[in-house]
Write a protein that holds these residues in place. Structure first.
Motif, PDB file in Angstrom:
ATOM      1  N   HIS A  92       0.938  -1.240  -0.136  1.00 34.91           N
ATOM      2  CA  HIS A  92      -0.056  -0.050   0.046  1.00 34.91           C
ATOM      3  C   HIS A  92       0.938   1.338   0.244  1.00 34.91           C
ATOM      4  O   HIS A  92       0.660   2.295  -0.881  1.00 34.91           O
ATOM      5  CB  HIS A  92      -0.871  -0.175   1.240  1.00 34.91           C
ATOM      6  N   ARG A  93       1.924   1.098   0.766  1.00 33.65           N
ATOM      7  CA  ARG A  93       2.914   2.361   0.676  1.00 33.65           C
ATOM      8  C   ARG A  93       3.319   2.567  -0.717  1.00 33.65           C
ATOM      9  O   ARG A  93       3.638   3.900  -1.144  1.00 33.65           O
ATOM     10  CB  ARG A  93       4.145   2.244   1.674  1.00 33.65           C
ATOM     11  N   GLN A  94       3.880   1.587  -1.358  1.00 34.23           N
ATOM     12  CA  GLN A  94       4.428   1.851  -2.933  1.00 34.23           C
ATOM     13  C   GLN A  94       3.267   2.200  -3.556  1.00 34.23           C
ATOM     14  O   GLN A  94       3.845   3.224  -4.483  1.00 34.23           O
ATOM     15  CB  GLN A  94       4.776   0.150  -3.105  1.00 34.23           C
ATOM     16  N   VAL A  95       2.103   1.875  -3.588  1.00 38.38           N
ATOM     17  CA  VAL A  95       1.127   2.161  -4.544  1.00 38.38           C
ATOM     18  C   VAL A  95       0.730   3.786  -4.331  1.00 38.38           C
ATOM     19  O   VAL A  95       0.722   4.754  -5.088  1.00 38.38           O
ATOM     20  CB  VAL A  95      -0.073   1.561  -4.426  1.00 38.38           C
ATOM     21  N   GLN A  96       0.610   4.315  -3.089  1.00 39.43           N
ATOM     22  CA  GLN A  96       0.421   5.579  -2.544  1.00 39.43           C
ATOM     23  C   GLN A  96       1.453   6.412  -2.747  1.00 39.43           C
ATOM     24  O   GLN A  96       1.312   7.670  -3.096  1.00 39.43           O
ATOM     25  CB  GLN A  96       0.027   5.604  -1.019  1.00 39.43           C
ATOM     26  N   ALA A  97       2.846   6.003  -2.835  1.00 33.36           N
ATOM     27  CA  ALA A  97       3.980   6.721  -3.273  1.00 33.36           C
ATOM     28  C   ALA A  97       3.761   7.206  -4.576  1.00 33.36           C
ATOM     29  O   ALA A  97       4.263   8.152  -5.047  1.00 33.36           O
ATOM     30  CB  ALA A  97       5.187   5.878  -2.877  1.00 33.36           C
ATOM     31  N   ARG A  98       3.545   6.216  -5.518  1.00 29.76           N
ATOM     32  CA  ARG A  98       3.190   6.522  -6.942  1.00 29.76           C
ATOM     33  C   ARG A  98       2.165   7.484  -7.279  1.00 29.76           C
ATOM     34  O   ARG A  98       2.168   8.468  -7.959  1.00 29.76           O
ATOM     35  CB  ARG A  98       2.892   5.092  -7.653  1.00 29.76           C
ATOM     36  N   ILE A  99       0.972   7.458  -6.481  1.00 32.65           N
ATOM     37  CA  ILE A  99       0.042   8.363  -6.308  1.00 32.65           C
ATOM     38  C   ILE A  99       0.621   9.911  -5.965  1.00 32.65           C
ATOM     39  O   ILE A  99       0.167  10.776  -6.470  1.00 32.65           O
ATOM     40  CB  ILE A  99      -1.069   7.911  -5.539  1.00 32.65           C
ATOM     41  N   LEU A 100       1.383  10.145  -5.013  1.00 39.70           N
ATOM     42  CA  LEU A 100       1.858  11.121  -4.454  1.00 39.70           C
ATOM     43  C   LEU A 100       2.697  11.771  -5.389  1.00 39.70           C
ATOM     44  O   LEU A 100       2.684  12.898  -5.643  1.00 39.70           O
ATOM     45  CB  LEU A 100       2.552  11.025  -3.076  1.00 39.70           C
ATOM     46  N   ASP A 101       3.364  10.834  -6.203  1.00 37.58           N
ATOM     47  CA  ASP A 101       4.392  11.291  -7.121  1.00 37.58           C
ATOM     48  C   ASP A 101       3.676  12.060  -8.092  1.00 37.58           C
ATOM     49  O   ASP A 101       3.948  13.214  -8.782  1.00 37.58           O
ATOM     50  CB  ASP A 101       5.165  10.302  -7.844  1.00 37.58           C
ATOM     51  N   ALA A 102       2.494  11.385  -8.582  1.00 40.43           N
ATOM     52  CA  ALA A 102       1.765  11.878  -9.485  1.00 40.43           C
ATOM     53  C   ALA A 102       1.111  13.312  -9.413  1.00 40.43           C
ATOM     54  O   ALA A 102       1.106  14.237 -10.123  1.00 40.43           O
ATOM     55  CB  ALA A 102       0.691  10.971 -10.177  1.00 40.43           C
ATOM     56  N   LEU A 103       0.660  13.411  -7.943  1.00 40.45           N
ATOM     57  CA  LEU A 103      -0.074  14.591  -7.541  1.00 40.45           C
ATOM     58  C   LEU A 103       1.011  15.698  -7.420  1.00 40.45           C
ATOM     59  O   LEU A 103       0.697  17.011  -7.846  1.00 40.45           O
ATOM     60  CB  LEU A 103      -0.692  14.233  -6.135  1.00 40.45           C
ATOM     61  N   GLU A 104       2.152  15.511  -7.244  1.00 37.60           N
ATOM     62  CA  GLU A 104       3.442  16.556  -7.061  1.00 37.60           C
ATOM     63  C   GLU A 104       3.479  17.225  -8.450  1.00 37.60           C
ATOM     64  O   GLU A 104       4.018  18.186  -8.320  1.00 37.60           O
ATOM     65  CB  GLU A 104       4.614  15.920  -6.246  1.00 37.60           C
ATOM     66  N   ARG A 105       3.446  16.302  -9.473  1.00 38.96           N
ATOM     67  CA  ARG A 105       3.541  16.754 -10.747  1.00 38.96           C
ATOM     68  C   ARG A 105       2.609  17.511 -11.289  1.00 38.96           C
ATOM     69  O   ARG A 105       2.707  18.149 -12.154  1.00 38.96           O
ATOM     70  CB  ARG A 105       4.008  15.653 -11.788  1.00 38.96           C
ATOM     71  N   SER A 106       1.418  17.441 -10.581  1.00 39.34           N
ATOM     72  CA  SER A 106       0.223  17.887 -11.321  1.00 39.34           C
ATOM     73  C   SER A 106      -0.247  19.290 -10.217  1.00 39.34           C
ATOM     74  O   SER A 106      -1.029  20.285 -10.831  1.00 39.34           O
ATOM     75  CB  SER A 106      -0.974  17.100 -11.375  1.00 39.34           C
ATOM     76  N   LEU A 107      -0.079  19.317  -9.029  1.00 40.03           N
ATOM     77  CA  LEU A 107      -0.546  20.244  -8.042  1.00 40.03           C
ATOM     78  C   LEU A 107       0.610  20.925  -7.281  1.00 40.03           C
ATOM     79  O   LEU A 107       1.837  20.748  -7.304  1.00 40.03           O
ATOM     80  CB  LEU A 107      -1.455  19.698  -6.881  1.00 40.03           C
ATOM     81  N   ASP A 108       0.281  22.478  -7.315  1.00 36.91           N
ATOM     82  CA  ASP A 108       1.079  23.274  -6.448  1.00 36.91           C
ATOM     83  C   ASP A 108       1.158  23.165  -5.083  1.00 36.91           C
ATOM     84  O   ASP A 108       0.416  21.991  -4.466  1.00 36.91           O
ATOM     85  CB  ASP A 108       0.750  24.966  -6.784  1.00 36.91           C
TER      86      ASP A 108
END
Length: 207
Positions: free
Chosen positions: A113-129
């Protein structure tokens, strides 16, 4: 767990890791409460789905696929948490389940679960300020403070989030189960003259 007093400028990545960290610490301790593991992870799953999924789907690149990947892990984790809950809450039908094997299974799924959520966070950081990320962290914290406390197989959004939370808190009260989640401090309301009289308090006149 003390009430949350200040949540200014929270970091989403650190905020989301708290529930996983708490679960890992409890599982590493032979005396750690397995029912608190269930509470932390169930609330985290529900709060993440309720507060973060909508933004992931709208703003993150390939957000729908990322949510599907998270749901796949969550489905397995929720089933295992349900077995862990039954094993440690006195369910005689689950008495034969191995506590050690269940604990290890939960640890493995938390790592996934940590690994999947890390991918989600990486994607969010590329899209949100930074401001949007902090706002999302605050929304997650608010959701965690009011989240369901037991595992559920369905997606937590809208009315199901609220209904499951209410029902789980009723069950927690009936079972006398400790809920370790943080709570948002409510503003105290000072009773007026008649309120103080009805409560049997001495009313101090305003200066």
């Amino acid at each position: 767990m003390p009430a949350v007093e200040s949540r200014s400028d929270p970091d989403l990545r650190a905020t989301l890791s708290k529930a996983h960290d708490q679960a890992d610490q409890l599982l590493a301790d032979p005396e750690g409460s397995r029912l608190e593991v269930v509470t932390w992870l169930s609330a985290h799953i529900a709060a993440f789905e309720h507060a973060v999924y909508p933004t992931v789907k709208r703003r993150a690149t390939d957000g729908a696929s990322l949510v599907d990947a998270d749901r796949a892990v969550v489905s397995r984790l929720a089933r295992t948490l349900r077995m862990l809950d039954r094993r440690h809450s006195g369910d005689v039908l689950a008495g034969g389940l191995s506590a050690d094997r269940l604990g290890q299974r939960v640890r493995d799924l938390v790592a996934d679960h940590r690994q999947v959520q890390a991918r989600i966070l990486d994607a969010l950081e590329r899209s949100l300020d930074a401001g949007a990320m902090q706002q999302l962290a605050r929304e997650y914290e608010d959701a965690l403070a009011h989240a369901p406390t037991r595992p559920h197989p369905h997606l937590h959004s809208g009315v199901m989030f609220r209904l499951d939370a209410i029902w789980d808190r009723v069950l927690d009260t009936m079972d006398g189960r400790h809920v370790p989640l943080p709570r948002v401090r409510r503003k105290q309301i000072r009773p007026g003259r008649w309120g103080a009289y009805l409560l049997g308090h001495q009313h101090e006149p305003h200066q």
